[in-house]
Scaffold this motif. Structure first.
Motif, PDB file in Angstrom:
ATOM      1  N   LYS A  95       0.848  -1.187   0.000  1.00 32.96           N
ATOM      2  CA  LYS A  95       0.000   0.000   0.000  1.00 32.96           C
ATOM      3  C   LYS A  95       0.885   1.238   0.000  1.00 32.96           C
ATOM      4  CE  LYS A  95      -3.635   2.523   2.473  1.00 32.96           C
ATOM      5  NZ  LYS A  95      -4.520   2.554   3.674  1.00 32.96           N
ATOM      6  N   GLY A  96       0.640   2.123  -0.936  1.00 29.16           N
ATOM      7  CA  GLY A  96       1.385   3.369  -0.985  1.00 29.16           C
ATOM      8  C   GLY A  96       0.434   4.521  -1.239  1.00 29.16           C
ATOM      9  N   LYS A  97       0.275   5.383  -0.247  1.00 29.07           N
ATOM     10  CA  LYS A  97      -0.639   6.514  -0.379  1.00 29.07           C
ATOM     11  C   LYS A  97      -0.069   7.706   0.377  1.00 29.07           C
ATOM     12  CE  LYS A  97      -5.470   7.887   0.342  1.00 29.07           C
ATOM     13  NZ  LYS A  97      -6.793   7.463   0.886  1.00 29.07           N
ATOM     14  N   VAL A  98      -0.123   8.870  -0.252  1.00 27.82           N
ATOM     15  CA  VAL A  98       0.309  10.108   0.387  1.00 27.82           C
ATOM     16  C   VAL A  98      -0.791  11.140   0.186  1.00 27.82           C
ATOM     17  CG1 VAL A  98       1.983  11.992   0.367  1.00 27.82           C
ATOM     18  CG2 VAL A  98       2.777   9.641   0.052  1.00 27.82           C
ATOM     19  N   THR A  99      -1.215  11.749   1.278  1.00 24.84           N
ATOM     20  CA  THR A  99      -2.234  12.795   1.222  1.00 24.84           C
ATOM     21  C   THR A  99      -1.594  14.119   1.618  1.00 24.84           C
ATOM     22  OG1 THR A  99      -3.957  11.199   1.793  1.00 24.84           O
ATOM     23  CG2 THR A  99      -4.500  13.533   2.029  1.00 24.84           C
ATOM     24  N   ILE A 100      -1.699  15.107   0.722  1.00 25.21           N
ATOM     25  CA  ILE A 100      -1.134  16.436   0.969  1.00 25.21           C
ATOM     26  C   ILE A 100      -2.242  17.451   0.721  1.00 25.21           C
ATOM     27  CG2 ILE A 100       0.625  18.110   0.317  1.00 25.21           C
ATOM     28  CD1 ILE A 100       2.309  15.797  -0.730  1.00 25.21           C
ATOM     29  N   GLY A 101      -2.708  18.072   1.793  1.00 29.63           N
ATOM     30  CA  GLY A 101      -3.816  19.020   1.655  1.00 29.63           C
ATOM     31  C   GLY A 101      -5.041  18.319   1.088  1.00 29.63           C
TER      32      GLY A 101
END
Length: 492
Positions: A95-101
């Motif tokens: 799983k690879g997820k990045v949340t920015i704003g």
């Protein structure tokens, strides 16, 4: 009249020597043995010579045994005939997820986790420009994520992107960062192409503690992220990186040397190099064959260096010969890069690198020299090719960036004149693509008479360079001229 006769005598003498050298190579070259070596290295038994595969040991063991058998000597500081390299194979996370704003990035879609360990949590973002050493100065990165653009203003080739990424990760780690996010913002390179290629296990040089730092690319073609960080709309990022696996891989360059016979020149080295790895097993073709044997790329080049080792062991030239068979070229020029960063011979003693590599050929009357026109040693290469009835041509496809896509570039960057001696091609056409990184690239698909001329002319070109009175230089104005002046200690 006397001057004319003297000039004619000199020309005849040079011509006689050249013919004698060609004749000696013709007489001593063992075509049958060379084809046997080629057939083994490109055989199904080696399963495409993927640097991470166990079959790679068969390849480097075979090459090292050959170098030893012909009398080439181990380099002091090497492990016998090997330069050991600590690689690591980093697989994509589960799983690879990045949340920015308000933006969310997902693995394989608009995000790639290229290296490092799993990491989850919320972390502050700090923009570090291009991530050059000076960009980290004065930045408090403790417990934060460093954000940079990929590459550097004057370094945007694929090889540059990965090499610089490794350096940036180390600097980020040194300054206390928990991760490095690079913004992929190069519109000329299709993101989907990059994603398809990189969303799989990636090999890199293990540089110790810095390698556990998550190294991430996010798609940011609109350059929105720096503005978001500045306005605090993207002050922090939520990371969800799970299931990341990293596996150590033992890599080996195969290296040896042959001492020159001239007392004043034998401390200078002509490096003869080729990569011996290929891409391993891939998608099956129409016949069901999935082994990418890599005859053209680059078993043929490997055999050229092996035969050069045999010839020069029996006929040492004035300068010494450095023999280098690189691993992991197909993984980002890693083996040659490791040697350039950890040289077993001082780089300023290596006066020339005649690299040999290629994708294939579509013209058996020529040899294509990538970098022809860039060094003062060109005529020595051209003459060798012509002596064997062929013609040397410069790169016909500069748009492909081939000079910066082979191992020679890691030494050109250091200042060493370094062309690549390639099979003859006039364009990257269907004939090239039919075999390039394909299962069809087998020994029985090549013109062995032409390949034999290619091997012989490579040896003669190397001999011409090694016996030349003057050290080859970059031509004035070349982009690597300054690096050459610095390496060899000359005034600019």
């Amino acid at each position: 009249m006397k001057k004319s006769l003297l000039g004619l005598s000199l020309l005849l003498s040079v011509a006689f020597v050249a013919e004698a050298q060609k004749k000696k190579i013709d007489e001593e070259f063992d075509e049958k043995a060379a084809i046997t070596d080629l057939s083994y290295l490109a055989s199904d038994e080696l399963k495409g010579r993927d640097p991470a595969s166990p079959e790679m040991a068969l390849a480097y063991g075979y090459i090292a045994k050959h170098l030893e058998s012909v009398g080439a000597k181990p380099i002091p500081g090497a492990d016998g005939y090997f330069q050991n390299i600590p690689f690591r194979l980093s697989s994509p996370p589960s799983k690879g997820k990045v949340t920015i704003g308000d933006s969310s990035y997902s693995q394989g879609i608009d995000l790639l986790v290229l290296d490092g360990e799993s990491l989850s949590g919320t972390y502050e973002l700090v923009d570090v420009g291009f991530g050059m050493p000076e960009d980290f100065e004065g930045k408090d990165l403790t417990g934060k994520i460093a954000v940079s653009s990929v590459g550097a203003p004057d370094k945007m080739s694929p090889a540059d992107l990965f090499a610089l990424g490794s350096e940036k990760s180390a600097n980020a780690k040194k300054n206390g960062a928990v991760a490095l996010i690079e913004r992929f913002n190069i519109p000329s390179i299709p993101w989907q192409l990059i994603s398809n290629y990189l969303n799989r296990a990636q090999m890199g040089i293990d540089k110790g503690d810095s390698s556990d730092l998550p190294y991430i690319w996010v798609k940011d073609l609109s350059n929105a992220l720096p503005k978001g960080i500045t306005t605090e709309k993207a002050k922090s990022a939520v990371l969800e990186i799970e299931g990341k696996t990293n596996t150590p891989v033992d890599g080996k360059n195969v290296v040896a040397w042959i001492e020159g016979i001239d007392k004043s020149l034998k401390n200078e080295y002509v490096m003869l190099s080729a990569h011996y790895d290929h891409v391993g097993i891939g998608r099956p073709d129409e016949s069901g064959d999935s082994i990418y044997n890599g005859t053209r790329d680059n078993a043929i080049g490997t055999v050229a260096v092996m035969n050069a080792a045999k010839f020069f062991s029996e006929n040492p030239p004035k300068r010494s010969i450095l023999l280098a068979l690189w691993t992991a070229e197909e993984k980002g020029l890693l083996g040659s890069r490791y040697f350039a960063e950890n040289p077993l011979i001082p780089l300023n003693q290596i006066i020339y690198n005649l690299n040999i590599d290629g994708a294939g050929y579509n013209d058996t009357t020529i040899i294509t020299v990538i970098g022809l026109g860039r060094t003062t040693g060109d005529n020595l290469v051209i003459e060798a090719v012509e002596d064997f009835g062929l013609k040397a041509l410069a790169d016909p496809a500069p748009e492909q960036g081939l000079y910066d896509r082979s191992d020679n570039v890691n030494f050109a960057k250091e200042g060493i004149p370094a062309p690549t001696f390639s099979l003859g091609f006039t364009a990257f056409d269907d004939e090239i693509n039919k075999y390039y990184h394909k299962a069809a690239d087998e020994v029985d698909s090549v013109d062995l008479d032409y390949v034999t001329l290619y091997w012989k002319s490579y040896i003669l070109a190397a001999q011409n360079i090694a016996n030349a009175a003057n050290q080859p230089k970059w031509v004035a104005g070349d982009k690597y001229e300054e690096a050459g002046n610095k390496l060899y200690g000359e005034k600019e």
